[in-house]
Design a protein around this motif. Structure first.
Motif, mmCIF file in Angstrom:
data_model
loop_
_atom_site.group_PDB
_atom_site.id
_atom_site.type_symbol
_atom_site.label_atom_id
_atom_site.label_comp_id
_atom_site.label_asym_id
_atom_site.label_seq_id
_atom_site.Cartn_x
_atom_site.Cartn_y
_atom_site.Cartn_z
ATOM 1 N N ILE A 38 -12.145 46.509 44.189
ATOM 2 C CA ILE A 38 -12.754 46.484 42.859
ATOM 3 C C ILE A 38 -11.790 45.852 41.863
ATOM 4 O O ILE A 38 -12.176 44.997 41.066
ATOM 5 N N ILE A 39 -10.534 46.240 41.927
ATOM 6 C CA ILE A 39 -9.520 45.688 41.014
ATOM 7 C C ILE A 39 -9.408 44.181 41.187
ATOM 8 O O ILE A 39 -9.283 43.428 40.212
ATOM 9 N N LYS A 40 -9.484 43.724 42.429
ATOM 10 C CA LYS A 40 -9.395 42.287 42.720
ATOM 11 C C LYS A 40 -10.484 41.505 41.974
ATOM 12 O O LYS A 40 -10.258 40.379 41.544
ATOM 13 N N ARG A 41 -11.670 42.103 41.800
ATOM 14 C CA ARG A 41 -12.776 41.447 41.101
ATOM 15 C C ARG A 41 -12.676 41.580 39.585
ATOM 16 O O ARG A 41 -13.110 40.697 38.853
ATOM 17 N N LEU A 42 -12.102 42.674 39.102
ATOM 18 C CA LEU A 42 -12.034 42.915 37.664
ATOM 19 C C LEU A 42 -10.817 42.280 36.991
ATOM 20 O O LEU A 42 -10.885 41.870 35.831
ATOM 21 N N LYS A 43 -9.715 42.215 37.706
ATOM 22 C CA LYS A 43 -8.454 41.721 37.123
ATOM 23 C C LYS A 43 -8.583 40.315 36.524
ATOM 24 O O LYS A 43 -8.077 40.073 35.428
ATOM 25 N N PRO A 44 -9.269 39.365 37.191
ATOM 26 C CA PRO A 44 -9.409 38.043 36.566
ATOM 27 C C PRO A 44 -10.134 38.079 35.215
ATOM 28 O O PRO A 44 -9.801 37.301 34.319
ATOM 29 N N LEU A 45 -11.078 38.994 35.038
ATOM 30 C CA LEU A 45 -11.742 39.125 33.732
ATOM 31 C C LEU A 45 -10.749 39.582 32.677
ATOM 32 O O LEU A 45 -10.734 39.076 31.548
ATOM 33 N N GLN A 46 -9.910 40.527 33.053
ATOM 34 C CA GLN A 46 -8.880 40.995 32.132
ATOM 35 C C GLN A 46 -7.868 39.884 31.845
ATOM 36 O O GLN A 46 -7.437 39.704 30.702
ATOM 37 N N ASP A 47 -7.528 39.117 32.870
ATOM 38 C CA ASP A 47 -6.536 38.049 32.716
ATOM 39 C C ASP A 47 -6.984 36.942 31.766
ATOM 40 O O ASP A 47 -6.144 36.275 31.170
ATOM 41 N N VAL A 48 -8.287 36.730 31.642
ATOM 42 C CA VAL A 48 -8.781 35.697 30.718
ATOM 43 C C VAL A 48 -9.162 36.287 29.362
ATOM 44 O O VAL A 48 -9.767 35.620 28.537
ATOM 45 N N GLY A 49 -8.791 37.555 29.137
ATOM 46 C CA GLY A 49 -8.997 38.166 27.823
ATOM 47 C C GLY A 49 -10.358 38.802 27.620
ATOM 48 O O GLY A 49 -10.782 39.011 26.488
ATOM 49 N N LEU A 50 -11.056 39.142 28.703
ATOM 50 C CA LEU A 50 -12.379 39.754 28.579
ATOM 51 C C LEU A 50 -12.374 41.236 28.951
ATOM 52 O O LEU A 50 -13.392 41.783 29.360
ATOM 53 N N GLY A 51 -11.250 41.888 28.767
ATOM 54 C CA GLY A 51 -11.149 43.299 29.100
ATOM 55 C C GLY A 51 -12.029 44.193 28.255
ATOM 56 O O GLY A 51 -12.286 45.338 28.612
ATOM 57 N N TYR A 52 -12.527 43.682 27.151
ATOM 58 C CA TYR A 52 -13.340 44.481 26.230
ATOM 59 C C TYR A 52 -14.830 44.479 26.570
ATOM 60 O O TYR A 52 -15.583 45.291 26.028
ATOM 61 N N ILE A 53 -15.301 43.599 27.453
ATOM 62 C CA ILE A 53 -16.738 43.570 27.749
ATOM 63 C C ILE A 53 -17.093 44.712 28.702
ATOM 64 O O ILE A 53 -16.276 45.151 29.499
ATOM 65 N N LYS A 54 -18.331 45.190 28.594
ATOM 66 C CA LYS A 54 -18.786 46.277 29.456
ATOM 67 C C LYS A 54 -19.250 45.724 30.792
ATOM 68 O O LYS A 54 -19.788 44.622 30.869
ATOM 69 N N LEU A 55 -19.066 46.515 31.840
ATOM 70 C CA LEU A 55 -19.474 46.089 33.175
ATOM 71 C C LEU A 55 -20.970 45.819 33.250
ATOM 72 O O LEU A 55 -21.399 44.882 33.915
ATOM 73 N N GLY A 56 -21.783 46.602 32.568
ATOM 74 C CA GLY A 56 -23.231 46.442 32.620
ATOM 75 C C GLY A 56 -23.791 45.594 31.510
ATOM 76 O O GLY A 56 -25.009 45.524 31.322
ATOM 77 N N GLN A 57 -22.935 44.905 30.769
ATOM 78 C CA GLN A 57 -23.382 44.090 29.640
ATOM 79 C C GLN A 57 -24.165 42.889 30.130
ATOM 80 O O GLN A 57 -23.779 42.220 31.082
ATOM 81 N N SER A 58 -25.261 42.608 29.467
ATOM 82 C CA SER A 58 -26.100 41.470 29.823
ATOM 83 C C SER A 58 -25.369 40.161 29.526
ATOM 84 O O SER A 58 -24.751 40.017 28.466
ATOM 85 N N SER A 59 -25.444 39.233 30.448
ATOM 86 C CA SER A 59 -24.771 37.947 30.232
ATOM 87 C C SER A 59 -25.382 37.194 29.057
ATOM 88 O O SER A 59 -24.709 36.373 28.432
ATOM 89 N N SER A 60 -26.640 37.473 28.717
ATOM 90 C CA SER A 60 -27.266 36.793 27.579
ATOM 91 C C SER A 60 -26.684 37.249 26.242
ATOM 92 O O SER A 60 -26.881 36.598 25.229
ATOM 93 N N SER A 61 -25.930 38.356 26.242
ATOM 94 C CA SER A 61 -25.318 38.830 25.002
ATOM 95 C C SER A 61 -23.916 38.253 24.789
ATOM 96 O O SER A 61 -23.293 38.511 23.769
ATOM 97 N N LEU A 62 -23.418 37.467 25.742
ATOM 98 C CA LEU A 62 -22.087 36.881 25.618
ATOM 99 C C LEU A 62 -22.149 35.572 24.841
ATOM 100 O O LEU A 62 -23.132 34.836 24.918
ATOM 101 N N SER A 63 -21.076 35.273 24.134
ATOM 102 C CA SER A 63 -20.992 34.000 23.415
ATOM 103 C C SER A 63 -20.732 32.868 24.408
ATOM 104 O O SER A 63 -20.413 33.113 25.576
ATOM 105 N N GLY A 64 -20.819 31.645 23.929
ATOM 106 C CA GLY A 64 -20.541 30.490 24.785
ATOM 107 C C GLY A 64 -19.121 30.513 25.327
ATOM 108 O O GLY A 64 -18.888 30.235 26.501
#
Length: 179
Positions: free
Chosen positions: A83-109
């Motif tokens: 699980i960490i292997k999949r989540l760590k890259p999100l944290q590494d690019v500065g997206l540690g604040y997004i929710k796991l269940g957040q809809s991709s349509s709610s993300l900015s470009g």
């Protein structure tokens, strides 16, 4: 209980709430006005059937986990290497604040671009790749920009090429070539 992994997905029938199709909200169509989204009365916005919500891992159900941010999930699943292997890259690019269940349509470009970058980092191929980014720093705090620059520099160090359309001087000053 015989549940398959698909039973814990709100993208497939089984464990998801069928009233809202796993959205947590239902759309009420209004004549002559914009449609209104309301919390699903069946699941109370939790997206899953009650029997699925009874399944716990470390006292959290699937709804609780999907409400976690990436940073919280990394801490919660610290012992789960896959699980960490999949989540760590999100944290590494500065997206540690997004929710796991957040809809991709709610993300900015810019956030969508960073999700794609994180996906690449998680499954990196060794073939040199050309990346094209369009204003990846729009709306970012200067701290988030430095985190993004670290990820971009890591790509260059691994032999990839980046083409970035950007107006931010902190990014421009790091470029090998400016056009």
């Amino acid at each position: 209980m015989g549940y398959t992994p698909a039973y814990f997905s709100f993208n497939a029938p089984g464990g998801r709430c069928e009233e809202c199709k796993g959205e947590g909200t239902v759309k009420v169509e209004m004549q002559f006005m914009a449609d209104v989204k309301m919390e699903c009365e069946v699941c109370q916005g939790k997206r899953f059937k009650s029997d699925v919500l009874e399944v716990l891992y470390k006292e959290k159900n699937i709804y609780d986990v999907l409400e976690m941010t990436v940073n919280q999930a990394i801490e919660f699943f610290a012992e789960e290497k896959n699980i960490i292997k999949r989540l760590k890259p999100l944290q590494d690019v500065g997206l540690g604040y997004i929710k796991l269940g957040q809809s991709s349509s709610s993300l900015s470009g810019g956030e969508n671009q960073r999700v794609k970058l994180a996906a690449f980092l998680a499954n990196e191929r060794h073939d040199p790749t050309l990346f094209i980014f369009d204003e990846p720093t729009v709306g970012l705090h200067f701290h988030d920009i430095s985190v993004l620059l670290s990820s971009l520099n890591a790509l260059v160090e691994r032999g990839h090429t980046l083409l970035i359309v950007e107006h931010n001087m902190d990014v421009i000053k790091c470029a090998d070539y400016v056009i």
